[in-house]
Design a protein around this motif. Structure first.
Motif, PDB file in Angstrom:
ATOM      1  N   PRO A 173       0.827  -1.208   0.000  1.00  0.00           N
ATOM      2  CA  PRO A 173       0.000   0.000   0.000  1.00  0.00           C
ATOM      3  C   PRO A 173       0.860   1.257   0.000  1.00  0.00           C
ATOM      4  O   PRO A 173       2.087   1.175   0.024  1.00  0.00           O
ATOM      5  CB  PRO A 173      -0.758  -0.119   1.313  1.00  0.00           C
TER       6      PRO A 173
ATOM      7  N   ASP B 212       0.909   3.579   2.396  1.00  0.00           N
ATOM      8  CA  ASP B 212       1.385   3.901   3.746  1.00  0.00           C
ATOM      9  C   ASP B 212       0.729   2.922   4.728  1.00  0.00           C
ATOM     10  O   ASP B 212      -0.084   2.092   4.335  1.00  0.00           O
ATOM     11  CB  ASP B 212       1.082   5.366   4.130  1.00  0.00           C
TER      12      ASP B 212
ATOM     13  N   ILE C 152      -1.349   3.569   7.091  1.00  0.00           N
ATOM     14  CA  ILE C 152      -2.782   3.860   7.309  1.00  0.00           C
ATOM     15  C   ILE C 152      -3.588   3.057   6.302  1.00  0.00           C
ATOM     16  O   ILE C 152      -4.585   2.413   6.626  1.00  0.00           O
ATOM     17  CB  ILE C 152      -3.060   5.371   7.132  1.00  0.00           C
ATOM     18  N   SER C 153      -3.110   3.100   5.066  1.00  0.00           N
ATOM     19  CA  SER C 153      -3.782   2.343   4.018  1.00  0.00           C
ATOM     20  C   SER C 153      -3.655   0.840   4.277  1.00  0.00           C
ATOM     21  O   SER C 153      -4.604   0.083   4.070  1.00  0.00           O
ATOM     22  CB  SER C 153      -3.169   2.707   2.667  1.00  0.00           C
TER      23      SER C 153
ATOM     24  N   ASN D 266      -6.203  -0.179   6.836  1.00  0.00           N
ATOM     25  CA  ASN D 266      -7.570  -0.026   6.333  1.00  0.00           C
ATOM     26  C   ASN D 266      -7.878  -0.992   5.194  1.00  0.00           C
ATOM     27  O   ASN D 266      -9.005  -1.464   5.070  1.00  0.00           O
ATOM     28  CB  ASN D 266      -7.830   1.426   5.912  1.00  0.00           C
ATOM     29  N   MET D 267      -6.887  -1.304   4.371  1.00  0.00           N
ATOM     30  CA  MET D 267      -7.090  -2.334   3.340  1.00  0.00           C
ATOM     31  C   MET D 267      -7.348  -3.693   3.998  1.00  0.00           C
ATOM     32  O   MET D 267      -8.225  -4.448   3.576  1.00  0.00           O
ATOM     33  CB  MET D 267      -5.852  -2.466   2.457  1.00  0.00           C
TER      34      MET D 267
ATOM     35  N   ILE E 159      -8.586  -4.186   6.885  1.00  0.00           N
ATOM     36  CA  ILE E 159      -9.935  -4.137   7.472  1.00  0.00           C
ATOM     37  C   ILE E 159     -10.993  -4.343   6.387  1.00  0.00           C
ATOM     38  O   ILE E 159     -11.940  -5.112   6.563  1.00  0.00           O
ATOM     39  CB  ILE E 159     -10.126  -2.792   8.227  1.00  0.00           C
ATOM     40  N   GLY E 160     -10.814  -3.679   5.245  1.00  0.00           N
ATOM     41  CA  GLY E 160     -11.773  -3.836   4.151  1.00  0.00           C
ATOM     42  C   GLY E 160     -11.845  -5.284   3.679  1.00  0.00           C
ATOM     43  O   GLY E 160     -12.930  -5.839   3.492  1.00  0.00           O
ATOM     44  N   ALA E 161     -10.666  -5.898   3.527  1.00  0.00           N
ATOM     45  CA  ALA E 161     -10.625  -7.289   3.054  1.00  0.00           C
ATOM     46  C   ALA E 161     -11.241  -8.228   4.089  1.00  0.00           C
ATOM     47  O   ALA E 161     -11.969  -9.164   3.744  1.00  0.00           O
ATOM     48  CB  ALA E 161      -9.188  -7.693   2.753  1.00  0.00           C
TER      49      ALA E 161
ATOM     50  N   TYR F 277     -13.498  -7.427   6.373  1.00  0.00           N
ATOM     51  CA  TYR F 277     -14.944  -7.154   6.350  1.00  0.00           C
ATOM     52  C   TYR F 277     -15.605  -7.948   5.228  1.00  0.00           C
ATOM     53  O   TYR F 277     -16.696  -8.483   5.378  1.00  0.00           O
ATOM     54  CB  TYR F 277     -15.143  -5.651   6.180  1.00  0.00           C
TER      55      TYR F 277
ATOM     56  N   GLU G  20      -5.237   4.400  14.365  1.00  0.00           N
ATOM     57  CA  GLU G  20      -6.652   4.712  14.128  1.00  0.00           C
ATOM     58  C   GLU G  20      -7.398   3.505  13.558  1.00  0.00           C
ATOM     59  O   GLU G  20      -8.566   3.293  13.863  1.00  0.00           O
ATOM     60  CB  GLU G  20      -6.793   5.945  13.234  1.00  0.00           C
TER      61      GLU G  20
ATOM     62  N   LEU H 210     -10.705   1.152  14.865  1.00  0.00           N
ATOM     63  CA  LEU H 210     -11.769   0.953  13.870  1.00  0.00           C
ATOM     64  C   LEU H 210     -12.123  -0.527  13.777  1.00  0.00           C
ATOM     65  O   LEU H 210     -13.297  -0.902  13.744  1.00  0.00           O
ATOM     66  CB  LEU H 210     -11.309   1.475  12.496  1.00  0.00           C
TER      67      LEU H 210
ATOM     68  N   THR I 137     -14.143  -6.137  13.296  1.00  0.00           N
ATOM     69  CA  THR I 137     -13.529  -6.705  12.098  1.00  0.00           C
ATOM     70  C   THR I 137     -12.243  -7.433  12.483  1.00  0.00           C
ATOM     71  O   THR I 137     -11.385  -6.860  13.139  1.00  0.00           O
ATOM     72  CB  THR I 137     -13.200  -5.583  11.090  1.00  0.00           C
TER      73      THR I 137
END
Lengths: 572, 285
Positions: free
Chosen positions: A251, A253, A255-256, A259-260, A262-264, A266, A285, A289, A295
């Motif tokens: 990614p 960074d 942060i990404s 969050n990636m 987490i998205g995957a 989810y 952060e 989340l 998640t």
């Protein structure tokens, strides 16, 4: 073996292939039937500086670096100046006879074995790294090793670079080997004579162990931004992704990355990210989340010392309290800490299960010593491991509620695309996921989430392991890679025991309290300035540990240091 | 088949009367009904800001993430399940300030996702501060003497970053917005739709009247495959000079189609159970 354990150090500049020379010797040792561990020190540069790799060889399991050096392979003057005092009597230094090396300050009892590295290397090829292969060949002769094991390894190592490269390296190794064998025969030690049918052993570092643990644990998605000391984890995952059908994504960074993941997760993929403390600052952060959206993700944190950039290529244990408290507010987090390479494998594999079972973030703490050190192990047995996907469903449910209140706090987890409607919501939410600020719902949802930790404590939390006698004159408490040196040291102290803690949250407070209450003298050993585990123990058990033995210069504890400490407290 | 009534939730929109978000919400529902998007084939992601409330008002399985982080969550969803239509709702502050880094990298990677920017040129949920798309000189609570900064042009930024579908809509044109949402989703690759969204409470300059007076539809004389022409068009802004429609569209392989392990089946369909790893372990001997 003539000398147990036997210690080889290879030193030179970054870019001279120091680490790979050490690893080849370590692999020859494992293939000859011995156990090894390696330890590497290097600065955060690609060329220059001082790099050194130590290979410790033993008959039984070897876990830690040691101070002494039996054989020093010096690719420059600096290596001799820095390490000459670690050499044992009758130890040996191999160096370049054409390198204008000054050995006048080396003690007389040490054998000097100059080898014409440049001459031999130029005879077989034009690459200066061939000098490395010459010196490795010479080293192998000095420990009584088998040249054919080395040449097989060189073939595997350089095969992809073409037959010419393989041949040049094989010749370079033979030249060094034969020269040392004939010129310095009286100093040869019987260390690596080949055993008949040696047990098949892997040589793994902690990063590889995390990567393999993730693959074994059913990893489907990883997003990792490069950072020392965990970068090798992503190298392993990137390499094997296609073969095992998971996806690694680099990614932009951290942060990404989180969050990636987490998205995957989810969307139904078993997901992991890894970083070091600085990267985790950015992930904080996402940590919360994952907590509030329930998640399942795994975060592996490879610790190095200092705030900001600190000592980027050294080891530390300063992130424990950070990981226990990072992110605003409160949410259930599972925090585990591996003590060695095998534990890194096991805990990563287990963490992927725990994350999905409890639908919450799970952290695995490792440190640079674990990440970069190699150790020999028999092939891991994963037959007892079974995937646990918890309450994941792929079915359409009537009146589905993603955050339904349950006795164990864990709700049925649907994923998008299967017809169930829900919102995974970073806002506080009701059972379906709709945003809310109603008092009763906020209380009920927070209680539901936090309930999961209590269940985890009952169903999954493991007791800490007590090494040594139940009753002892002194008890050492520690975590992480200190385990290796402590175990090596206490082998010589029959009246000392050691409590190794791996579960940080939930914390096995009752068992820790039971064991520590019996201790006659308590020593906390940690690689940080404030004694973060000692603080956690006090918080959870009320027990204060007054004697804290702390190091925060990035170096590991050596067994010799632990022994000295024990001698001083036991008045030996 | 999706019907409008299927998309209602127990919550009613809490946006201000006349808010552009209401129109965007309506446009998306119309597009969903028209194309049959439902909870077997679609997931939506939102960031934080007034726009983010949309997840509560539309019956789509959704993820409301953190401020600025909608795009990486959407990326993760698409990589895990490439079968899904993935719609990302984000604001101008969310996407271009806090999430600016994610925006440019998602564009250059060409994930097959849709990004709808609710662009009201103001921070509204925090009651009126300047945003990355607020005009120079714009007076807000954080810029009482006028905005000293110059705005980002999301359309030009998307084209420059490598996005393969870049368009602009005006929220008040519900039909036109719905059509662009559909085209965005039909496009294979990342689709950026900048939606001009009047904020009737905190941005009195860019209101419905302003946009109705100044927008014009890009006509067929514009070559959407010509990057230079797209840039030129993207730089237009002023009286009667705000283009609406598709600026740029090009056909490139999507990120997901280039990953062999998910080019045929979604990642979640690959069995994660790995019983025998002997061969893998042998490679470390």
């Amino acid at each position: 073996m003539e000398i147990i354990p036997y210690s080889i150090k290879v030193g030179g500049q970054a870019g001279q292939g120091i680490k790979s020379a050490g690893q080849i010797l370590a692999k020859v040792a494992t293939r000859s039937g011995y156990n090894i561990s390696t330890y590497t020190e290097f600065p955060s540069i690609i060329r220059g500086g001082h790099n050194v790799t130590q290979v410790v060889i033993g008959e039984a399991e070897v876990t830690s670096p040691i101070r002494k050096c039996d054989l020093l392979l010096a690719l420059n003057q600096d290596t001799i100046d820095r390490h000459k005092d670690e050499l044992t009597d009758k130890g040996t230094i191999i160096f370049n006879s054409e390198g204008r090396i000054d050995t006048s300050k080396v003690k007389k009892a040490v054998n000097l074995s100059p080898i014409p590295l440049t001459k031999f290397a130029s005879e077989v090829g034009s690459n200066e790294l061939l000098e490395n292969t010459v010196i490795v060949g010479a080293a192998l002769a000095m420990v009584g090793g088998d040249l054919s094991i080395l040449t097989d390894l060189l073939k595997a190592e350089y095969g992809s670079k073409g037959d010419d490269v393989v041949e040049a390296n094989k010749k370079a190794a033979s030249l060094g080997f034969n020269y040392a064998k004939s010129e310095y025969s009286k100093n040869i030690k019987k260390v690596l004579f080949k055993k008949g049918n040696p047990e098949k052993k892997m040589m793994l570092n902690g990063c590889e162990a995390v990567g393999l643990g993730a693959i074994a644990g059913g990893l489907q998605f990883a997003a990792i931004y490069p950072m020392s000391p965990i970068t090798n984890i992503l190298h392993v995952l990137a390499k094997y992704q296609e073969r095992f059908g998971f996806v690694y994504k680099q990614p932009e960074d951290e942060i990404s990355a989180v969050n990636m993941a987490i998205g995957a997760a989810y969307a139904g993929a078993r997901s992991l990210t890894t970083t070091s403390g600085g990267g985790f600052c950015l992930m904080s952060e996402g940590y919360g989340l994952a907590g509030i959206t329930e998640t399942p993700i795994v975060i592996v944190d490879g610790m190095r010392p200092g705030p900001a950039t600190g000592l980027p290529t050294w080891s530390g244990q300063g992130d424990l309290q950070f990981l226990l408290h990072a992110h605003q507010g409160e949410f259930p987090r599972i925090v585990l800490a591996a003590g060695d390479i095998k534990e890194s494998f096991d805990l990563t594999m287990k963490a992927l299960n725990l994350a999905e079972k409890y639908q919450t973030p799970v952290v695995v703490l490792i440190d640079k010593n674990i990440c970069d050190g190699d150790q020999s192990y028999p092939l891991f047995d994963i037959s007892k491991f079974a995937l646990d996907r918890g309450k994941l469903t792929h079915e359409k449910k009537e009146n589905y509620k993603r955050y339904e209140y349950t006795d164990d706090g864990i709700s049925v987890r649907s994923i998008p695309g299967f017809g169930n409607y829900f919102i995974a919501n970073s806002d506080e939410h009701d059972e379906e996921g709709f945003s809310t600020d109603e008092s009763d719902i906020a209380i009920a949802q927070q209680k539901k989430r936090m309930r999961k930790l209590g269940i985890c404590e009952k169903e999954d939390m493991e007791k800490p392991v007590l090494y040594g006698p139940e009753n002892a004159d002194a008890t050492v408490v520690s975590w992480g890679s200190n385990k290796a040196s402590i175990l090596t040291a206490i082998a010589n102290f029959p009246n000392v025991n050691f409590l190794h803690i791996t579960w940080m949250n939930p914390f096995p407070a009752d068992e820790v309290k039971r064991i520590l209450s019996k201790a006659k003298y308590l020593i906390d050993v940690e690689c940080n300035f404030t004694g973060q585990l000692a603080g956690l123990i006090t918080e959870k058990t009320g027990i204060m540990i007054l004697d804290k033995y702390l190091k925060y210069d990035g170096r590991p504890f050596f067994p010799e240091e632990i022994s000295d400490k024990l001698k001083s407290v036991l008045n030996i | 088949m999706t019907e409008l009534k299927d998309l209602a939730t127990k919550c009613s929109p809490n946006w201000c009367p006349g808010c552009g978000n209401i129109a965007i919400w309506g446009a998306f529902k119309n597009a969903a009904v028209q194309k049959g998007w439902d909870n077997t084939n679609t997931a939506i992601v939102a960031g934080i800001g007034c726009h983010g409330h949309i997840v509560n008002f539309i019956r789509f399985t959704s993820f409301e993430g953190l401020h600025g982080r909608a795009i990486p969550v959407a990326t993760g969803i698409k990589l895990a399940n490439s079968r899904l239509n993935v719609f990302t709702f984000t604001g101008d502050g969310d996407c271009l300030a806090e999430g600016g880094n994610h925006f440019i990298h998602a564009c250059r990677r060409n994930h097959n996702i849709n990004v709808f920017i609710h662009d009201n040129a103001i921070y509204a949920l925090t009651t009126g501060q300047t945003s990355p798309t607020s005009p120079h000189g714009f007076k807000t609570k954080s810029t009482p003497y006028g905005n000293p900064d110059y705005p980002i042009n999301p359309v030009a930024l998307a084209i420059a970053s490598g996005a393969t579908f870049v368009a602009r809509a005006y929220a008040g044109d519900i039909q036109g917005t719905a059509e662009l949402m559909i085209k965005a989703n039909e496009h294979q690759g990342i689709s950026i739709l900048d939606i001009l969204q009047p904020c009737v409470t905190f941005n009195k300059e860019a209101d419905h009247t302003f946009y109705q007076k100044n927008i014009y539809k890009i006509d067929s004389s514009h070559d959407v495959t010509n990057k230079e022409a797209a840039f030129k068009k993207a730089l237009e802004w002023g009286e009667k000079q705000i283009p609406i429609g598709i600026f740029y569209e090009t056909s490139e392989l999507t990120h997901e189609s280039k990953i062999p392990q998910i080019s045929d089946v979604p990642l979640i369909d690959n069995n994660p159970e790995r019983k025998d790893l002997t061969q893998l372990f042998e490679e470390f001997v």
